[in-house]
Scaffold this motif. Structure first.
Motif, PDB file in Angstrom:
ATOM      1  N   VAL A   1      34.697  50.133  34.310  1.00 13.19           N
ATOM      2  CA  VAL A   1      33.865  49.054  33.748  1.00 13.19           C
ATOM      3  C   VAL A   1      33.579  49.327  32.267  1.00 13.19           C
ATOM      4  O   VAL A   1      33.620  48.411  31.432  1.00 13.19           O
ATOM      5  N   ILE A   2      33.297  50.599  31.934  1.00 12.11           N
ATOM      6  CA  ILE A   2      33.036  50.963  30.533  1.00 12.11           C
ATOM      7  C   ILE A   2      34.271  50.686  29.678  1.00 12.11           C
ATOM      8  O   ILE A   2      34.168  50.119  28.580  1.00 12.11           O
ATOM      9  N   VAL A   3      35.455  51.068  30.167  1.00 15.54           N
ATOM     10  CA  VAL A   3      36.697  50.869  29.405  1.00 15.54           C
ATOM     11  C   VAL A   3      36.974  49.370  29.211  1.00 15.54           C
ATOM     12  O   VAL A   3      37.343  48.930  28.111  1.00 15.54           O
ATOM     13  N   VAL A   4      36.793  48.577  30.261  1.00 20.17           N
ATOM     14  CA  VAL A   4      37.031  47.134  30.137  1.00 20.17           C
ATOM     15  C   VAL A   4      36.031  46.509  29.161  1.00 20.17           C
ATOM     16  O   VAL A   4      36.391  45.609  28.384  1.00 20.17           O
ATOM     17  N   ALA A   5      34.787  46.993  29.176  1.00 19.94           N
ATOM     18  CA  ALA A   5      33.771  46.472  28.246  1.00 19.94           C
ATOM     19  C   ALA A   5      34.190  46.731  26.799  1.00 19.94           C
ATOM     20  O   ALA A   5      34.063  45.851  25.929  1.00 19.94           O
ATOM     21  N   VAL A   6      34.711  47.929  26.518  1.00 19.62           N
ATOM     22  CA  VAL A   6      35.180  48.246  25.162  1.00 19.62           C
ATOM     23  C   VAL A   6      36.395  47.375  24.813  1.00 19.62           C
ATOM     24  O   VAL A   6      36.527  46.888  23.679  1.00 19.62           O
ATOM     25  N   ALA A   7      37.287  47.164  25.794  1.00 22.23           N
ATOM     26  CA  ALA A   7      38.452  46.296  25.554  1.00 22.23           C
ATOM     27  C   ALA A   7      38.012  44.885  25.178  1.00 22.23           C
ATOM     28  O   ALA A   7      38.608  44.246  24.294  1.00 22.23           O
ATOM     29  N   LEU A   8      36.973  44.401  25.822  1.00 25.46           N
ATOM     30  CA  LEU A   8      36.447  43.066  25.479  1.00 25.46           C
ATOM     31  C   LEU A   8      35.916  43.042  24.046  1.00 25.46           C
ATOM     32  O   LEU A   8      36.093  42.056  23.321  1.00 25.46           O
ATOM     33  N   LEU A   9      35.301  44.150  23.628  1.00 28.50           N
ATOM     34  CA  LEU A   9      34.753  44.221  22.265  1.00 28.50           C
ATOM     35  C   LEU A   9      35.853  44.194  21.203  1.00 28.50           C
ATOM     36  O   LEU A   9      35.636  43.714  20.083  1.00 28.50           O
ATOM     37  N   VAL A  10      37.044  44.723  21.543  1.00 27.17           N
ATOM     38  CA  VAL A  10      38.131  44.780  20.549  1.00 27.17           C
ATOM     39  C   VAL A  10      39.125  43.629  20.709  1.00 27.17           C
ATOM     40  O   VAL A  10      40.206  43.659  20.115  1.00 27.17           O
ATOM     41  N   GLY A  11      38.769  42.657  21.539  1.00 28.65           N
ATOM     42  CA  GLY A  11      39.585  41.440  21.554  1.00 28.65           C
ATOM     43  C   GLY A  11      40.263  41.081  22.856  1.00 28.65           C
ATOM     44  O   GLY A  11      40.968  40.067  22.925  1.00 28.65           O
ATOM     45  N   PHE A  12      40.090  41.886  23.907  1.00 25.78           N
ATOM     46  CA  PHE A  12      40.747  41.562  25.173  1.00 25.78           C
ATOM     47  C   PHE A  12      40.147  40.299  25.779  1.00 25.78           C
ATOM     48  O   PHE A  12      38.937  40.168  25.897  1.00 25.78           O
ATOM     49  N   ARG A  13      40.997  39.385  26.169  1.00 24.30           N
ATOM     50  CA  ARG A  13      40.573  38.158  26.845  1.00 24.30           C
ATOM     51  C   ARG A  13      41.589  37.834  27.938  1.00 24.30           C
ATOM     52  O   ARG A  13      42.787  38.071  27.779  1.00 24.30           O
ATOM     53  N   SER A  14      41.089  37.282  29.044  1.00 23.01           N
ATOM     54  CA  SER A  14      41.981  36.886  30.136  1.00 23.01           C
ATOM     55  C   SER A  14      41.395  35.667  30.842  1.00 23.01           C
ATOM     56  O   SER A  14      40.181  35.587  31.044  1.00 23.01           O
ATOM     57  N   GLY A  15      42.259  34.740  31.214  1.00 18.97           N
ATOM     58  CA  GLY A  15      41.812  33.568  31.960  1.00 18.97           C
ATOM     59  C   GLY A  15      41.957  33.754  33.459  1.00 18.97           C
ATOM     60  O   GLY A  15      41.849  32.791  34.216  1.00 18.97           O
ATOM     61  N   ALA A  16      42.199  35.005  33.897  1.00 14.43           N
ATOM     62  CA  ALA A  16      42.382  35.287  35.329  1.00 14.43           C
ATOM     63  C   ALA A  16      41.137  34.904  36.111  1.00 14.43           C
ATOM     64  O   ALA A  16      40.005  35.123  35.655  1.00 14.43           O
ATOM     65  N   GLY A  17      41.343  34.332  37.298  1.00 14.82           N
ATOM     66  CA  GLY A  17      40.227  33.914  38.128  1.00 14.82           C
ATOM     67  C   GLY A  17      39.675  35.024  38.996  1.00 14.82           C
ATOM     68  O   GLY A  17      40.133  36.172  38.928  1.00 14.82           O
ATOM     69  N   VAL A  18      38.707  34.666  39.830  1.00 15.10           N
ATOM     70  CA  VAL A  18      38.038  35.659  40.684  1.00 15.10           C
ATOM     71  C   VAL A  18      39.036  36.328  41.631  1.00 15.10           C
ATOM     72  O   VAL A  18      39.013  37.549  41.825  1.00 15.10           O
ATOM     73  N   VAL A  19      39.935  35.529  42.211  1.00 15.34           N
ATOM     74  CA  VAL A  19      40.903  36.093  43.166  1.00 15.34           C
ATOM     75  C   VAL A  19      41.790  37.136  42.484  1.00 15.34           C
ATOM     76  O   VAL A  19      42.067  38.206  43.045  1.00 15.34           O
ATOM     77  N   SER A  20      42.220  36.819  41.260  1.00 11.31           N
ATOM     78  CA  SER A  20      43.066  37.774  40.527  1.00 11.31           C
ATOM     79  C   SER A  20      42.315  39.072  40.239  1.00 11.31           C
ATOM     80  O   SER A  20      42.870  40.173  40.381  1.00 11.31           O
ATOM     81  N   TRP A  21      41.048  38.952  39.848  1.00 13.40           N
ATOM     82  CA  TRP A  21      40.275  40.168  39.543  1.00 13.40           C
ATOM     83  C   TRP A  21      39.970  40.975  40.810  1.00 13.40           C
ATOM     84  O   TRP A  21      39.908  42.209  40.759  1.00 13.40           O
ATOM     85  N   VAL A  22      39.799  40.262  41.924  1.00 11.75           N
ATOM     86  CA  VAL A  22      39.637  40.990  43.193  1.00 11.75           C
ATOM     87  C   VAL A  22      40.925  41.752  43.513  1.00 11.75           C
ATOM     88  O   VAL A  22      40.896  42.898  43.980  1.00 11.75           O
ATOM     89  N   GLY A  23      42.075  41.106  43.253  1.00 12.73           N
ATOM     90  CA  GLY A  23      43.360  41.784  43.458  1.00 12.73           C
ATOM     91  C   GLY A  23      43.507  42.993  42.568  1.00 12.73           C
ATOM     92  O   GLY A  23      43.973  44.056  43.009  1.00 12.73           O
ATOM     93  N   ILE A  24      43.117  42.864  41.296  1.00 14.75           N
ATOM     94  CA  ILE A  24      43.177  44.003  40.362  1.00 14.75           C
ATOM     95  C   ILE A  24      42.279  45.138  40.853  1.00 14.75           C
ATOM     96  O   ILE A  24      42.669  46.316  40.862  1.00 14.75           O
ATOM     97  N   ALA A  25      41.063  44.783  41.285  1.00 17.76           N
ATOM     98  CA  ALA A  25      40.130  45.807  41.787  1.00 17.76           C
ATOM     99  C   ALA A  25      40.709  46.507  43.018  1.00 17.76           C
ATOM    100  O   ALA A  25      40.571  47.727  43.180  1.00 17.76           O
ATOM    101  N   GLY A  26      41.368  45.728  43.884  1.00 18.12           N
ATOM    102  CA  GLY A  26      41.967  46.325  45.083  1.00 18.12           C
ATOM    103  C   GLY A  26      43.082  47.291  44.739  1.00 18.12           C
ATOM    104  O   GLY A  26      43.169  48.380  45.328  1.00 18.12           O
ATOM    105  N   ILE A  27      43.932  46.912  43.788  1.00 20.59           N
ATOM    106  CA  ILE A  27      45.033  47.808  43.383  1.00 20.59           C
ATOM    107  C   ILE A  27      44.479  49.088  42.762  1.00 20.59           C
ATOM    108  O   ILE A  27      44.925  50.195  43.086  1.00 20.59           O
TER     109      ILE A  27
END
Length: 254
Positions: A120-146
């Protein structure tokens, strides 16, 4: 039997989590190295790669950075378990009427929680430096599962290394190949730019389908067969590492 195992594992996990809460620097240290790598690639090497802008490149490398974060985190799992083993606490636990495998599962489940916080900390920093994604809830659940499956698989490798090691240095050394493995995959650059033998290795090692699956989900694309391949690698590694760990554990407590 199952209720006893769950109860004992939760108690043991509470003990391990208290150790982490008393030393939060382990989580911060786990996150700092991958964040430094991400910033290095983004601001120093990203311009040379020219992937279509800084935002596109952070989106490209983030899956690999997340796997490096997990590999860094499980090195602490390995060290905590090795310390328990050498301190004699194993013998004290075994003198009590508890499910014996709960001692190991507690470390694996604690690694899952601690790594989730670091991610969560790493993703938060990625958001600060420009990371953006239009992935929906299902996709993020899939990412969390992997990521969760990848964490558990690597955690059992850490358990096996901690049970087999003779010294703390030897126990910790296993993490270096795991941290380095994403660099020999599609994590930082496309594998088609690599020399033939290296490209063959990169295309067929376990990290590549994991990275490709997460990247496809972030980009709202079909994961195709990569997700099944990633799951097969993670489950295969998990089963083999778990069985070998239990054999080593039973030999030590016999």
């Amino acid at each position: 039997m199952m209720s006893r195992f769950l109860r004992d594992s939760s108690v043991m996990m509470g003990r391990a989590m208290r150790h982490i809460m008393r030393s939060p620097d382990t989580i911060i240290t786990t996150a700092i190295t991958p964040i430094a790598m991400m910033l290095l690639f983004l601001y120093v090497l990203g311009g040379a790669v020219d992937p279509g802008g800084r935002a596109a490149y952070v989106k490209y490398i983030l899956p690999g950075i997340l796997l490096i974060t997990i590999a860094s985190g499980i090195s602490y799992t390995n060290l905590r378990l090795f310390t328990d083993r050498r301190s004699g606490i194993f013998e004290r636990f075994h003198s009590m009427p508890i499910a014996r495998s709960s001692v190991l599962w507690a470390h694996v489940l604690t690694a899952l929680v601690a790594n989730a916080i670091s991610l969560v900390i790493v993703v938060a920093v990625a958001l600060l430096v420009g990371f953006r994604s239009g992935a929906g809830v299902v996709s993020w659940v899939g990412i969390a599962g992997i990521l969760a499956l990848f964490t558990v698989a690597l955690s059992w490798i850490a358990v096996l290394a901690a049970l087999a090691a003779k010294t703390a240095e030897g126990a910790g050394a296993f993490a270096y190949p795991l941290i380095f493995l994403p660099f020999l995959s599609s994590a930082m650059v496309p594998t088609k730019t690599m020399p033939g033998p290296l490209q063959a290795f990169a295309n067929n090692q376990p990290v590549t389908p994991v990275v490709n699956s997460i990247r496809a989900l972030i980009n709202e694309q079909s994961v195709g067969s990569q997700a099944w391949l990633a799951a097969a690698w993670c489950v295969g590694v998990l089963v083999v590492a778990y069985l070998l760990s239990m054999v080593a554990y039973r030999r030590q407590i016999a």
